[in-house]
Design a protein around this motif. Sequence first.
Motif, mmCIF file in Angstrom:
data_model
loop_
_atom_site.group_PDB
_atom_site.id
_atom_site.type_symbol
_atom_site.label_atom_id
_atom_site.label_comp_id
_atom_site.label_asym_id
_atom_site.label_seq_id
_atom_site.Cartn_x
_atom_site.Cartn_y
_atom_site.Cartn_z
ATOM 1 N N ALA A 5 47.143 21.138 114.050
ATOM 2 C CA ALA A 5 45.944 21.319 113.822
ATOM 3 C C ALA A 5 45.488 20.577 112.615
ATOM 4 N N ALA A 6 46.242 20.550 111.603
ATOM 5 C CA ALA A 6 45.703 19.865 110.146
ATOM 6 C C ALA A 6 45.920 18.242 110.546
ATOM 7 N N ALA A 7 46.777 17.845 111.440
ATOM 8 C CA ALA A 7 46.684 16.439 111.800
ATOM 9 C C ALA A 7 45.618 15.949 112.343
ATOM 10 N N ALA A 8 44.785 17.197 113.344
ATOM 11 C CA ALA A 8 43.803 16.741 114.009
ATOM 12 C C ALA A 8 42.446 16.851 113.051
ATOM 13 N N GLY A 9 42.530 17.383 111.741
ATOM 14 C CA GLY A 9 41.458 17.690 111.044
ATOM 15 C C GLY A 9 40.903 18.744 110.704
ATOM 16 N N HIS A 10 41.516 19.981 111.110
ATOM 17 C CA HIS A 10 41.426 21.311 110.702
ATOM 18 C C HIS A 10 41.643 21.474 109.361
ATOM 19 N N VAL A 11 40.462 21.684 108.436
ATOM 20 C CA VAL A 11 40.486 21.965 107.228
ATOM 21 C C VAL A 11 41.378 23.327 106.839
ATOM 22 N N GLY A 12 41.179 24.293 107.573
ATOM 23 C CA GLY A 12 41.764 25.566 107.206
ATOM 24 C C GLY A 12 43.442 25.616 107.482
ATOM 25 N N ALA A 13 43.895 24.663 108.583
ATOM 26 C CA ALA A 13 44.978 24.445 108.508
ATOM 27 C C ALA A 13 45.805 23.771 107.481
ATOM 28 N N MET A 14 45.098 22.751 106.905
ATOM 29 C CA MET A 14 45.431 22.060 105.620
ATOM 30 C C MET A 14 45.760 22.860 104.621
ATOM 31 N N PHE A 15 44.860 23.760 104.564
ATOM 32 C CA PHE A 15 44.898 24.850 103.285
ATOM 33 C C PHE A 15 46.179 25.929 103.532
ATOM 34 N N ALA A 16 46.310 26.084 104.904
ATOM 35 C CA ALA A 16 47.326 27.123 105.388
ATOM 36 C C ALA A 16 48.980 26.303 104.936
ATOM 37 N N PHE A 21 46.599 20.962 99.803
ATOM 38 C CA PHE A 21 45.525 21.489 98.900
ATOM 39 C C PHE A 21 44.602 20.373 98.793
ATOM 40 N N SER A 22 44.965 19.046 98.260
ATOM 41 C CA SER A 22 44.129 18.041 98.033
ATOM 42 C C SER A 22 43.455 17.724 99.125
ATOM 43 N N ALA A 23 44.064 17.452 100.508
ATOM 44 C CA ALA A 23 43.435 17.253 101.433
ATOM 45 C C ALA A 23 42.278 18.090 101.932
ATOM 46 N N ALA A 24 42.626 19.415 101.724
ATOM 47 C CA ALA A 24 41.772 20.231 102.316
ATOM 48 C C ALA A 24 40.592 20.514 101.219
ATOM 49 N N ALA A 25 40.671 20.257 99.962
ATOM 50 C CA ALA A 25 39.562 20.289 99.021
ATOM 51 C C ALA A 25 38.950 19.091 99.180
ATOM 52 N N GLU A 26 39.213 17.984 99.596
ATOM 53 C CA GLU A 26 38.480 16.548 99.773
ATOM 54 C C GLU A 26 37.395 16.962 100.873
ATOM 55 N N CYS A 27 37.711 17.953 101.617
ATOM 56 C CA CYS A 27 36.868 18.334 103.011
ATOM 57 C C CYS A 27 35.887 19.305 102.469
ATOM 58 N N GLY A 28 35.930 19.904 101.378
ATOM 59 C CA GLY A 28 35.180 21.006 100.818
ATOM 60 C C GLY A 28 35.540 22.315 100.931
ATOM 61 N N HIS A 29 36.874 22.617 101.337
ATOM 62 C CA HIS A 29 37.302 24.048 101.273
ATOM 63 C C HIS A 29 37.637 24.489 100.105
ATOM 64 N N GLY A 30 36.601 25.714 99.597
ATOM 65 C CA GLY A 30 36.598 26.132 98.436
ATOM 66 C C GLY A 30 37.985 26.720 97.786
ATOM 67 N N GLN A 31 38.604 27.497 98.648
ATOM 68 C CA GLN A 31 39.886 27.880 97.941
ATOM 69 C C GLN A 31 40.886 26.900 97.672
ATOM 70 N N ALA A 32 40.858 25.837 98.596
ATOM 71 C CA ALA A 32 41.599 24.750 98.233
ATOM 72 C C ALA A 32 41.427 23.941 97.073
ATOM 73 N N GLN A 33 40.226 23.821 96.749
ATOM 74 C CA GLN A 33 39.565 23.237 95.484
ATOM 75 C C GLN A 33 40.112 24.099 94.340
ATOM 76 N N LEU A 34 39.941 25.548 94.439
ATOM 77 C CA LEU A 34 40.730 26.387 93.437
ATOM 78 C C LEU A 34 41.868 26.062 93.216
ATOM 79 N N MET A 35 42.761 26.116 94.345
ATOM 80 C CA MET A 35 44.063 25.932 93.958
ATOM 81 C C MET A 35 44.553 24.494 93.469
#
Length: 576
Positions: A486-497, A519-533
């Motif tokens: 899922a992350a390879a397909a661009g799913h931000v939640g999967a990146m954070f997981a 975390f950086s990949a998800a943060a770049e996509c706007g994931h708030g929890q990933a930005q915190l981490m």
Amino acid sequence: MTILDRLTGFANPAAALRRAVQLFDSGRPSEAFPLMAMAARAGIADAEYRVGRCYLEGSGVPPSRVEGTRWLGRAAKRGSADAQALLAALYVSGLATSEAVKGPASQRLFEQDTLGEPDFVAARELATKAAEAGSATGQAVLGYILTRGPGPMRDADAAHRWYERSAAAGCAEGRLGLALSLARQGGLAERDRIADEVRRAADAGLPTAIYLFAIFTEHGLGVAGDLAAAARLYQAAAEQGLPSAQFRLGLAMIEGSLGDLDPVAGEAWMRRAALAGNVEAAYLLGERNVKYRPPDYAEAATWYRRAAEAGHQAAARALGSLYLTGNGVARDEQEGTRWLRTAATSGNQAAQVDMANLALQGIGEADDTTNVAGWFEAAASSGDLIAAFNLGLCFVKGVGVPRDEGQAAQWLRRAAEGVAEAQYMYARILRDGRGVAADAQQARAWFAQAADGGILDARVALAEMLLNGRGGDRSPEAAVQLFERAAAAGHVGAMFALGALHSSGQGLPIDQVAAQKWFSAAAECGHGQAQLMLGRYLAKGLAGERDPLASRLWLERAAAHGIVEADEEFAEATSG
């Protein structure tokens, strides 16, 4: 007309009529008409009838339906059965009005001939008089009125008897009417007789009969099947201007179903049929232009519009789609929606689904929203799974219907039989117990189906259940594989997981560098929890790299999402 003919006309109107008939029969209608008019003005009914016919047919005089019906009316009042029968036929077809029959010529000379509404009451009165006087044409017209007139006027048994009398007298229209009456009474037993009556009417040159006999010949109904003969019959009727025959002949040439393949000639016949009012021909011409390579959308729009304006539902939908996409016409959302609405309110299910989808997107008028659920339900009830899915969404969101999680679950379950998005949404309902009893095992199974169907959110939801052992055994390895896909397909939640799993060592070896990467990949996509981490990792150097400035930037972005911890850590970082 000679001077002698003129003098004879003034002195002896009956002789003038006889001379007029001789001239007319010898192919000299222009000379015949003045003598007929003299006899008609003298009150001879047959002359009045003939003058009326001349005006209707444009024989020896410029054509005028108004003048023709007026003279027929005078002849009919004097008891001319032929005039009564013809005038009745004009009333049935909307080509005559009581005003035209009664009005003085001087008041109607400059009125334009227009097609009006059928007047079955006036037609029945005239046809009855003609039929009872022995007019075979009047008997056929009366049979038609008793068959096709307004409900209270219909009498199938009486119509059949009049058709039989007309046919026995050799009237082509009577033969055709009798054939159709026999077919309505239970045609299989009378197939041979029906075919014979149609053949006789066709032999008399009646275009509709020729067309019907072509159908019989094509399909071997009561006669030997013969495709080549059927093609000749269709052409004969088409050349007489019958739109239905032109359409069938054109279609046969395009498809090669009756002989040689000739798409160019076929389209020419289809155009003639469409221009003569055959709605299906106009629609199919639009379809053919859309399917050209490259498509000719402008030409398609012309034919779709012709068919749509005549009430063709599929053509109205197609025209609406062209306006919404701007193909062949200037893009016009309002006009496109109008045509889709026309098709939808006429009962076209595909257009109803289109309109409902537009309403869900907020396009269209306020009234459209109230129809959304009904449109989807009509299609869904007939087995359309996409419509069932959209109806489920209506109940989830309260679009056109009150919110109802039970109804939503019912329709989403039906759609889940073939729609991956419905499988995912139904799985969520089962997982959370909304509208139905919670069932983690079934939810997991439906998430798996939706994941196989390519729904990224379903892969992530299934991975979470596998990771936590909900609805079945724990399988961290399988969960990680799903997260990675899922992350390879661009799913931000999967990146954070994946970042969280690498950080905690749950299902994966602890790897802070890999955790920060995800975390950086998800943060770049706007994931708030990933930005915190990511802010924490950069502040503390958990992956071996400290960057206070970047840390504050990511914590500030996380705080903008309303994350309290980020707000506190950002304040601490800036105060330090």
